[in-house]
Scaffold this active site. Structure first.
Site, PDB file in Angstrom:
ATOM      1  N   TRP A 108       0.831  -1.215   0.000  1.00 58.61           N
ATOM      2  CA  TRP A 108       0.000   0.000   0.000  1.00 58.61           C
ATOM      3  C   TRP A 108       0.857   1.253   0.000  1.00 58.61           C
ATOM      4  O   TRP A 108       0.530   2.232  -0.681  1.00 58.61           O
ATOM      5  CB  TRP A 108      -0.987  -0.004   1.168  1.00 58.61           C
ATOM      6  CG  TRP A 108      -2.089  -0.997   0.965  1.00 58.61           C
ATOM      7  CD1 TRP A 108      -2.338  -2.118   1.703  1.00 58.61           C
ATOM      8  CD2 TRP A 108      -3.091  -0.968  -0.074  1.00 58.61           C
ATOM      9  NE1 TRP A 108      -3.432  -2.782   1.180  1.00 58.61           N
ATOM     10  CE2 TRP A 108      -3.901  -2.104   0.108  1.00 58.61           C
ATOM     11  CE3 TRP A 108      -3.358  -0.107  -1.124  1.00 58.61           C
ATOM     12  CZ2 TRP A 108      -4.990  -2.395  -0.733  1.00 58.61           C
ATOM     13  CZ3 TRP A 108      -4.432  -0.389  -1.975  1.00 58.61           C
ATOM     14  CH2 TRP A 108      -5.227  -1.523  -1.776  1.00 58.61           C
ATOM     15  N   ASP A 178      -1.149   7.117   6.356  1.00 58.38           N
ATOM     16  CA  ASP A 178      -2.257   6.257   5.954  1.00 58.38           C
ATOM     17  C   ASP A 178      -2.519   5.325   7.133  1.00 58.38           C
ATOM     18  O   ASP A 178      -1.723   4.438   7.416  1.00 58.38           O
ATOM     19  CB  ASP A 178      -1.857   5.468   4.704  1.00 58.38           C
ATOM     20  CG  ASP A 178      -2.927   4.457   4.281  1.00 58.38           C
ATOM     21  OD1 ASP A 178      -3.960   4.331   4.973  1.00 58.38           O
ATOM     22  OD2 ASP A 178      -2.710   3.787   3.248  1.00 58.38           O
ATOM     23  N   LYS A 202     -12.483  -0.724   7.730  1.00 60.61           N
ATOM     24  CA  LYS A 202     -11.864  -1.694   8.634  1.00 60.61           C
ATOM     25  C   LYS A 202     -12.273  -1.419  10.080  1.00 60.61           C
ATOM     26  O   LYS A 202     -12.864  -2.274  10.724  1.00 60.61           O
ATOM     27  CB  LYS A 202     -10.341  -1.666   8.474  1.00 60.61           C
ATOM     28  CG  LYS A 202      -9.902  -2.143   7.084  1.00 60.61           C
ATOM     29  CD  LYS A 202      -8.752  -1.338   6.595  1.00 60.61           C
ATOM     30  CE  LYS A 202      -8.354  -1.509   5.149  1.00 60.61           C
ATOM     31  NZ  LYS A 202      -8.590  -2.738   4.478  1.00 60.61           N
TER      32      LYS A 202
HETATM   33  N1  PMP Z   1      -4.112   1.719   2.537  1.00 55.04           N
HETATM   34  C1  PMP Z   1      -4.189   0.640   3.333  1.00 55.04           C
HETATM   35  C2  PMP Z   1      -3.220   0.504   4.464  1.00 55.04           C
HETATM   36  C3  PMP Z   1      -5.161  -0.344   3.092  1.00 55.04           C
HETATM   37  O1  PMP Z   1      -5.227  -1.423   3.862  1.00 55.04           O
HETATM   38  C4  PMP Z   1      -6.054  -0.171   2.012  1.00 55.04           C
HETATM   39  C5  PMP Z   1      -7.169  -1.148   1.727  1.00 55.04           C
HETATM   40  N2  PMP Z   1      -7.000  -2.434   2.102  1.00 55.04           N
HETATM   41  C6  PMP Z   1      -5.919   0.946   1.204  1.00 55.04           C
HETATM   42  C7  PMP Z   1      -4.954   1.891   1.514  1.00 55.04           C
HETATM   43  C8  PMP Z   1      -6.830   1.183   0.045  1.00 55.04           C
HETATM   44  O2  PMP Z   1      -8.048   1.602   0.519  1.00 55.04           O
HETATM   45  P1  PMP Z   1      -9.292   1.900  -0.416  1.00 55.04           P
HETATM   46  O3  PMP Z   1      -9.756   0.595  -0.947  1.00 55.04           O
HETATM   47  O4  PMP Z   1     -10.255   2.551   0.529  1.00 55.04           O
HETATM   48  O5  PMP Z   1      -8.850   2.820  -1.492  1.00 55.04           O
END
Ligand code: PMP
Length: 366
Positions: A108, A178, A202
Protein backbone atom coordinates in the site's frame (compact mmCIF):
# COMPACT_ATOMS: atom_id res chain seq x y z
CA UNK A 1 -29.31 -21.49 3.17
CA UNK A 2 -32.52 -19.84 4.32
CA UNK A 3 -32.55 -16.70 6.41
CA UNK A 4 -29.77 -16.23 8.91
CA UNK A 5 -30.55 -14.60 12.19
CA UNK A 6 -27.95 -12.48 13.95
CA UNK A 7 -27.29 -15.29 16.42
CA UNK A 8 -25.90 -17.31 13.52
CA UNK A 9 -23.22 -14.82 12.55
CA UNK A 10 -19.90 -16.49 11.86
CA UNK A 11 -16.43 -15.20 12.77
CA UNK A 12 -15.34 -12.80 10.06
CA UNK A 13 -11.56 -12.37 9.78
CA UNK A 14 -11.78 -10.34 6.57
CA UNK A 15 -9.18 -7.61 6.03
CA UNK A 16 -11.82 -5.19 4.78
CA UNK A 17 -14.58 -4.46 4.34
CA UNK A 18 -14.61 -6.12 7.71
CA UNK A 19 -16.73 -7.08 10.69
CA UNK A 20 -18.79 -4.28 12.23
CA UNK A 21 -20.00 -4.17 15.85
CA UNK A 22 -23.21 -6.18 16.15
CA UNK A 23 -24.98 -3.48 18.20
CA UNK A 24 -24.25 -1.02 15.37
CA UNK A 25 -25.75 -3.33 12.74
CA UNK A 26 -28.76 -3.98 14.95
CA UNK A 27 -29.40 -0.30 15.54
CA UNK A 28 -29.05 0.43 11.82
CA UNK A 29 -31.49 -2.39 11.12
CA UNK A 30 -34.03 -0.98 13.59
CA UNK A 31 -33.68 2.51 12.14
CA UNK A 32 -33.29 1.61 8.47
CA UNK A 33 -36.85 2.26 7.35
CA UNK A 34 -37.56 5.26 9.57
CA UNK A 35 -35.12 7.23 11.69
CA UNK A 36 -36.78 7.87 15.05
CA UNK A 37 -38.62 11.17 14.94
CA UNK A 38 -37.89 11.63 11.23
CA UNK A 39 -40.04 9.01 9.54
CA UNK A 40 -37.62 8.52 6.65
CA UNK A 41 -34.54 6.40 6.17
CA UNK A 42 -31.19 8.11 6.68
CA UNK A 43 -30.62 7.21 3.01
CA UNK A 44 -33.67 9.21 1.95
CA UNK A 45 -32.97 12.59 3.53
CA UNK A 46 -31.13 15.62 2.26
CA UNK A 47 -27.51 15.99 3.24
CA UNK A 48 -28.44 19.61 3.95
CA UNK A 49 -31.20 18.67 6.40
CA UNK A 50 -30.80 19.48 10.09
CA UNK A 51 -31.03 15.75 10.80
CA UNK A 52 -28.08 14.85 8.63
CA UNK A 53 -26.05 17.85 9.68
CA UNK A 54 -26.53 16.69 13.25
CA UNK A 55 -25.43 13.11 12.36
CA UNK A 56 -22.29 14.46 10.67
CA UNK A 57 -21.41 16.95 13.39
CA UNK A 58 -22.04 14.43 16.16
CA UNK A 59 -19.71 11.93 14.46
CA UNK A 60 -17.01 14.60 14.16
CA UNK A 61 -17.50 15.67 17.80
CA UNK A 62 -17.29 12.06 18.98
CA UNK A 63 -14.12 11.52 16.95
CA UNK A 64 -12.62 14.67 18.50
CA UNK A 65 -13.60 13.51 21.99
CA UNK A 66 -12.28 9.95 21.53
CA UNK A 67 -8.90 11.12 20.22
CA UNK A 68 -8.57 14.33 22.25
CA UNK A 69 -8.04 16.11 18.94
CA UNK A 70 -6.52 19.60 19.31
CA UNK A 71 -8.73 22.49 18.11
CA UNK A 72 -6.45 23.37 15.18
CA UNK A 73 -7.33 20.18 13.30
CA UNK A 74 -10.22 19.66 10.88
CA UNK A 75 -12.03 16.34 10.45
CA UNK A 76 -13.27 15.60 6.91
CA UNK A 77 -15.48 12.79 5.63
CA UNK A 78 -14.70 12.29 1.96
CA UNK A 79 -15.31 9.74 -0.79
CA UNK A 80 -12.95 7.82 -3.04
CA UNK A 81 -11.31 5.56 -0.47
CA UNK A 82 -7.78 5.74 0.87
CA UNK A 83 -6.55 5.28 -2.69
CA UNK A 84 -7.86 8.73 -3.66
CA UNK A 85 -5.83 10.14 -0.75
CA UNK A 86 -2.70 8.70 -2.41
CA UNK A 87 -3.30 11.46 -5.01
CA UNK A 88 -4.91 14.19 -2.89
CA UNK A 89 -2.05 14.30 -0.39
CA UNK A 90 0.62 15.24 -2.95
CA UNK A 91 -1.78 17.39 -5.04
CA UNK A 92 -2.47 19.54 -1.98
CA UNK A 93 0.72 19.36 0.06
CA UNK A 94 3.59 18.93 -2.40
CA UNK A 95 4.53 22.25 -3.99
CA UNK A 96 6.64 22.79 -7.12
CA UNK A 97 10.33 22.44 -6.37
CA UNK A 98 9.67 20.54 -3.15
CA UNK A 99 10.33 16.90 -2.24
CA UNK A 100 8.03 14.54 -0.34
CA UNK A 101 9.59 11.73 1.71
CA UNK A 102 7.87 8.33 1.73
CA UNK A 103 8.73 5.32 3.87
CA UNK A 104 7.99 2.20 1.83
CA UNK A 105 6.76 -0.48 4.25
CA UNK A 106 4.16 -2.30 2.15
CA UNK A 107 2.35 -2.82 -1.09
CA UNK A 108 0.00 0.00 0.00
CA UNK A 109 2.90 2.40 0.69
CA UNK A 110 4.23 1.47 -2.74
CA UNK A 111 0.92 2.43 -4.32
CA UNK A 112 0.95 5.76 -2.46
CA UNK A 113 4.47 6.38 -3.77
CA UNK A 114 3.48 5.60 -7.37
CA UNK A 115 0.66 8.17 -7.22
CA UNK A 116 2.81 10.83 -5.54
CA UNK A 117 5.45 10.47 -8.28
CA UNK A 118 2.80 11.48 -10.82
CA UNK A 119 2.42 14.77 -8.95
CA UNK A 120 5.92 15.77 -7.91
CA UNK A 121 9.33 14.80 -6.58
CA UNK A 122 9.43 11.84 -4.21
CA UNK A 123 12.28 10.55 -2.09
CA UNK A 124 11.86 7.00 -0.83
CA UNK A 125 13.41 7.59 2.60
CA UNK A 126 13.59 3.87 3.41
CA UNK A 127 12.18 0.67 1.99
CA UNK A 128 11.80 -2.85 3.36
CA UNK A 129 10.67 -4.22 0.00
CA UNK A 130 13.82 -6.39 -0.31
CA UNK A 131 12.70 -8.21 2.88
CA UNK A 132 9.18 -8.71 1.52
CA UNK A 133 8.10 -5.93 3.87
CA UNK A 134 8.42 -8.17 6.95
CA UNK A 135 9.41 -5.33 9.29
CA UNK A 136 9.33 -1.58 9.89
CA UNK A 137 12.73 0.04 9.23
CA UNK A 138 14.71 1.27 12.25
CA UNK A 139 15.15 5.04 12.57
CA UNK A 140 18.81 4.68 11.55
CA UNK A 141 17.76 3.51 8.07
CA UNK A 142 15.36 6.36 7.34
CA UNK A 143 17.03 9.05 5.24
CA UNK A 144 14.86 12.16 5.39
CA UNK A 145 15.16 15.18 3.10
CA UNK A 146 15.85 18.40 5.04
CA UNK A 147 12.88 20.74 4.51
CA UNK A 148 10.70 18.09 2.86
CA UNK A 149 7.06 19.01 2.09
CA UNK A 150 5.99 16.12 4.32
CA UNK A 151 6.92 12.58 5.39
CA UNK A 152 4.43 9.82 4.53
CA UNK A 153 4.14 6.55 6.44
CA UNK A 154 1.64 3.68 6.52
CA UNK A 155 0.99 3.13 10.23
CA UNK A 156 -0.32 -0.43 9.83
CA UNK A 157 0.47 -2.62 6.86
CA UNK A 158 -2.67 -4.59 6.17
CA UNK A 159 -1.21 -7.10 3.73
CA UNK A 160 2.10 -7.86 5.44
CA UNK A 161 0.93 -7.68 9.07
CA UNK A 162 3.36 -5.07 10.42
CA UNK A 163 2.87 -1.80 12.30
CA UNK A 164 4.91 1.16 13.48
CA UNK A 165 5.40 0.81 17.26
CA UNK A 166 6.91 4.30 17.61
CA UNK A 167 6.50 7.17 15.18
CA UNK A 168 9.58 8.44 13.32
CA UNK A 169 11.05 11.74 14.47
CA UNK A 170 10.47 14.11 11.55
CA UNK A 171 11.16 17.39 13.34
CA UNK A 172 9.11 20.29 12.00
CA UNK A 173 8.16 18.51 8.77
CA UNK A 174 4.48 17.44 8.72
CA UNK A 175 4.03 13.71 9.23
CA UNK A 176 1.32 12.25 6.98
CA UNK A 177 -0.10 8.81 7.66
CA UNK A 178 -2.26 6.26 5.95
CA UNK A 179 -3.96 4.77 9.03
CA UNK A 180 -6.61 2.84 7.13
CA UNK A 181 -6.13 -0.41 8.99
CA UNK A 182 -5.38 0.74 12.53
CA UNK A 183 -7.25 4.02 13.03
CA UNK A 184 -8.81 4.15 16.51
CA UNK A 185 -7.42 0.72 17.46
CA UNK A 186 -5.89 2.49 20.45
CA UNK A 187 -4.91 5.99 21.61
CA UNK A 188 -3.44 8.05 18.78
CA UNK A 189 -1.43 11.21 19.32
CA UNK A 190 -2.84 13.16 16.40
CA UNK A 191 -0.88 16.28 17.36
CA UNK A 192 2.21 14.47 16.04
CA UNK A 193 0.72 14.47 12.53
CA UNK A 194 0.01 17.04 9.86
CA UNK A 195 -2.53 14.78 8.19
CA UNK A 196 -3.99 11.32 8.80
CA UNK A 197 -6.32 9.51 6.42
CA UNK A 198 -8.20 6.22 6.60
CA UNK A 199 -10.71 4.36 4.50
CA UNK A 200 -13.54 3.54 6.91
CA UNK A 201 -14.10 -0.09 5.98
CA UNK A 202 -11.86 -1.69 8.63
CA UNK A 203 -12.24 0.07 11.98
CA UNK A 204 -14.76 2.85 11.37
CA UNK A 205 -17.69 1.72 9.30
CA UNK A 206 -18.58 0.71 5.75
CA UNK A 207 -16.62 1.43 2.58
CA UNK A 208 -17.45 4.71 0.89
CA UNK A 209 -16.37 7.07 3.66
CA UNK A 210 -12.78 8.22 3.96
CA UNK A 211 -11.76 10.04 7.10
CA UNK A 212 -9.17 12.82 6.78
CA UNK A 213 -7.76 14.71 9.76
CA UNK A 214 -5.72 17.73 8.72
CA UNK A 215 -3.92 20.47 10.64
CA UNK A 216 -5.47 23.80 9.68
CA UNK A 217 -2.26 25.56 8.64
CA UNK A 218 -1.71 22.95 5.90
CA UNK A 219 -4.94 24.02 4.18
CA UNK A 220 -3.07 27.12 2.96
CA UNK A 221 -1.12 24.84 0.61
CA UNK A 222 -4.23 23.81 -1.38
CA UNK A 223 -4.12 25.80 -4.63
CA UNK A 224 -7.36 27.11 -6.23
CA UNK A 225 -6.23 25.51 -9.52
CA UNK A 226 -6.83 22.03 -8.07
CA UNK A 227 -9.94 20.14 -9.18
CA UNK A 228 -12.53 21.25 -6.64
CA UNK A 229 -13.29 17.74 -5.38
CA UNK A 230 -9.57 17.16 -4.77
CA UNK A 231 -9.10 20.32 -2.72
CA UNK A 232 -8.84 19.88 1.08
CA UNK A 233 -9.44 23.60 1.66
CA UNK A 234 -12.76 23.50 -0.18
CA UNK A 235 -13.80 20.34 1.67
CA UNK A 236 -12.85 21.88 5.04
CA UNK A 237 -14.56 25.23 4.35
CA UNK A 238 -17.75 23.35 3.51
CA UNK A 239 -17.58 20.91 6.44
CA UNK A 240 -17.43 18.03 3.89
CA UNK A 241 -20.75 19.23 2.45
CA UNK A 242 -19.49 20.82 -0.79
CA UNK A 243 -21.34 18.05 -2.60
CA UNK A 244 -23.33 15.05 -1.34
CA UNK A 245 -21.20 13.15 1.16
CA UNK A 246 -21.56 9.37 1.69
CA UNK A 247 -24.49 9.91 4.05
CA UNK A 248 -25.26 6.31 5.01
CA UNK A 249 -21.60 5.59 5.65
CA UNK A 250 -21.26 8.67 7.85
CA UNK A 251 -24.30 7.49 9.84
CA UNK A 252 -22.76 4.02 10.42
CA UNK A 253 -19.41 5.58 11.27
CA UNK A 254 -21.20 7.72 13.85
CA UNK A 255 -22.83 4.67 15.42
CA UNK A 256 -19.45 2.91 15.49
CA UNK A 257 -17.89 5.85 17.36
CA UNK A 258 -20.75 5.76 19.91
CA UNK A 259 -20.07 2.04 20.35
CA UNK A 260 -16.37 2.74 20.95
CA UNK A 261 -17.29 5.36 23.56
CA UNK A 262 -19.62 2.90 25.28
CA UNK A 263 -16.74 0.40 25.57
CA UNK A 264 -14.67 3.00 27.41
CA UNK A 265 -12.84 4.67 24.52
CA UNK A 266 -9.45 4.10 22.96
CA UNK A 267 -7.54 2.91 26.05
CA UNK A 268 -10.18 0.25 26.62
CA UNK A 269 -10.19 -0.95 23.02
CA UNK A 270 -6.37 -0.99 22.99
CA UNK A 271 -6.36 -3.43 25.92
CA UNK A 272 -8.85 -5.68 24.18
CA UNK A 273 -6.85 -5.54 20.93
CA UNK A 274 -3.59 -6.35 22.76
CA UNK A 275 -5.20 -9.35 24.41
CA UNK A 276 -6.72 -10.71 21.18
CA UNK A 277 -3.47 -10.41 19.19
CA UNK A 278 -1.34 -11.81 22.04
CA UNK A 279 -3.50 -14.96 22.17
CA UNK A 280 -3.15 -15.60 18.47
CA UNK A 281 0.59 -14.88 18.29
CA UNK A 282 1.13 -17.17 21.29
CA UNK A 283 -0.56 -19.98 19.38
CA UNK A 284 1.50 -19.25 16.25
CA UNK A 285 4.71 -19.40 18.33
CA UNK A 286 3.70 -22.40 20.49
CA UNK A 287 5.29 -25.05 18.24
CA UNK A 288 7.08 -24.85 14.90
CA UNK A 289 3.96 -25.81 12.93
CA UNK A 290 2.70 -22.28 12.31
CA UNK A 291 5.14 -19.55 11.34
CA UNK A 292 4.50 -15.81 11.71
CA UNK A 293 5.66 -13.91 8.62
CA UNK A 294 6.33 -10.51 10.24
CA UNK A 295 9.38 -9.94 12.43
CA UNK A 296 8.29 -10.07 16.07
CA UNK A 297 9.17 -6.45 16.89
CA UNK A 298 6.98 -5.24 14.00
CA UNK A 299 3.96 -7.49 14.48
CA UNK A 300 0.60 -5.88 13.82
CA UNK A 301 -2.23 -6.14 16.33
CA UNK A 302 -4.77 -5.76 13.53
CA UNK A 303 -3.59 -8.13 10.80
CA UNK A 304 -1.92 -11.34 11.96
CA UNK A 305 -0.12 -13.06 9.07
CA UNK A 306 1.17 -16.62 9.27
CA UNK A 307 2.04 -19.64 7.18
CA UNK A 308 1.66 -23.39 7.49
CA UNK A 309 4.39 -25.97 6.79
CA UNK A 310 3.34 -26.29 3.13
CA UNK A 311 1.17 -24.61 0.52
CA UNK A 312 -0.77 -27.86 0.20
CA UNK A 313 -1.74 -27.64 3.87
CA UNK A 314 -2.62 -23.97 3.46
CA UNK A 315 -5.01 -24.92 0.67
CA UNK A 316 -6.74 -27.33 3.06
CA UNK A 317 -6.70 -24.96 6.05
CA UNK A 318 -8.76 -22.14 4.59
CA UNK A 319 -11.82 -24.08 3.41
CA UNK A 320 -11.77 -26.22 6.57
CA UNK A 321 -11.75 -23.03 8.67
CA UNK A 322 -14.62 -21.57 6.66
CA UNK A 323 -16.59 -24.76 7.19
CA UNK A 324 -15.98 -24.35 10.92
CA UNK A 325 -17.42 -20.82 10.85
CA UNK A 326 -14.08 -18.98 10.62
CA UNK A 327 -14.16 -17.00 7.40
CA UNK A 328 -11.78 -14.68 5.56
CA UNK A 329 -8.48 -16.23 6.66
CA UNK A 330 -6.86 -16.50 3.25
CA UNK A 331 -3.88 -14.15 3.02
CA UNK A 332 -3.58 -11.40 0.43
CA UNK A 333 -2.87 -12.81 -3.02
CA UNK A 334 0.50 -11.03 -3.12
CA UNK A 335 1.93 -12.85 -0.07
CA UNK A 336 -0.08 -16.07 0.29
CA UNK A 337 -0.48 -17.87 3.59
CA UNK A 338 -3.05 -16.86 6.20
CA UNK A 339 -4.17 -13.53 7.55
CA UNK A 340 -6.45 -13.09 10.54
CA UNK A 341 -7.69 -9.52 10.76
CA UNK A 342 -8.64 -8.63 14.33
CA UNK A 343 -10.13 -5.16 14.00
CA UNK A 344 -11.91 -3.41 16.88
CA UNK A 345 -15.26 -5.09 16.21
CA UNK A 346 -13.79 -8.60 15.99
CA UNK A 347 -14.88 -10.49 19.13
CA UNK A 348 -12.35 -12.11 21.44
CA UNK A 349 -14.39 -15.33 21.37
CA UNK A 350 -13.55 -15.56 17.66
CA UNK A 351 -9.84 -15.57 18.49
CA UNK A 352 -10.44 -18.38 21.01
CA UNK A 353 -12.33 -20.31 18.33
CA UNK A 354 -9.50 -19.85 15.83
CA UNK A 355 -6.89 -20.97 18.39
CA UNK A 356 -8.94 -24.12 19.10
CA UNK A 357 -9.28 -24.78 15.39
CA UNK A 358 -5.51 -24.28 14.83
CA UNK A 359 -4.65 -26.74 17.64
CA UNK A 360 -6.98 -29.31 16.22
CA UNK A 361 -5.66 -28.78 12.69
CA UNK A 362 -2.08 -29.18 13.92
CA UNK A 363 -2.96 -32.40 15.76
CA UNK A 364 -4.42 -33.86 12.60
CA UNK A 365 -1.74 -32.62 10.21
CA UNK A 366 1.38 -31.94 12.30
N1 PMP B 1 -4.11 1.72 2.54
C1 PMP B 1 -4.19 0.64 3.33
C2 PMP B 1 -3.22 0.50 4.46
C3 PMP B 1 -5.16 -0.34 3.09
O1 PMP B 1 -5.23 -1.42 3.86
C4 PMP B 1 -6.05 -0.17 2.01
C5 PMP B 1 -7.17 -1.15 1.73
N2 PMP B 1 -7.00 -2.43 2.10
C6 PMP B 1 -5.92 0.95 1.20
C7 PMP B 1 -4.95 1.89 1.51
C8 PMP B 1 -6.83 1.18 0.05
O2 PMP B 1 -8.05 1.60 0.52
P1 PMP B 1 -9.29 1.90 -0.42
O3 PMP B 1 -9.76 0.60 -0.95
O4 PMP B 1 -10.26 2.55 0.53
O5 PMP B 1 -8.85 2.82 -1.49
Amino acid sequence: MGTMSTTERIYNFSAGPAVLPLPVLEQAQRELVALPGVGMSVMEISHRSKTFENILNTAIADFRELTGLPAEYKVLMLQGGASTQFSMVPMNLLGAGQTADYVDTSTWSDKAIKEAKKVGTVNVAASTKADVYNHIPPASEIKLTPGAAYVHITTNNTVEGTEWKTLPDVGEVPLVADASSDILSGPIELSRFGLVYAGAQKNLGPSGVTLVVIREDLLARSQPSLPTMMNYKVMAENNSLYNTPPTFGVYILGLTLKWLKSLGGLKAIAEINQRKAAKLYAEIDRTGFYRGTAQKASRSLMNVTFRLPSEDLEKVFTPAATAAGLDGLKGHRSVGGMRASLYNAFPEAGVDALVDFMRDFEKKNG
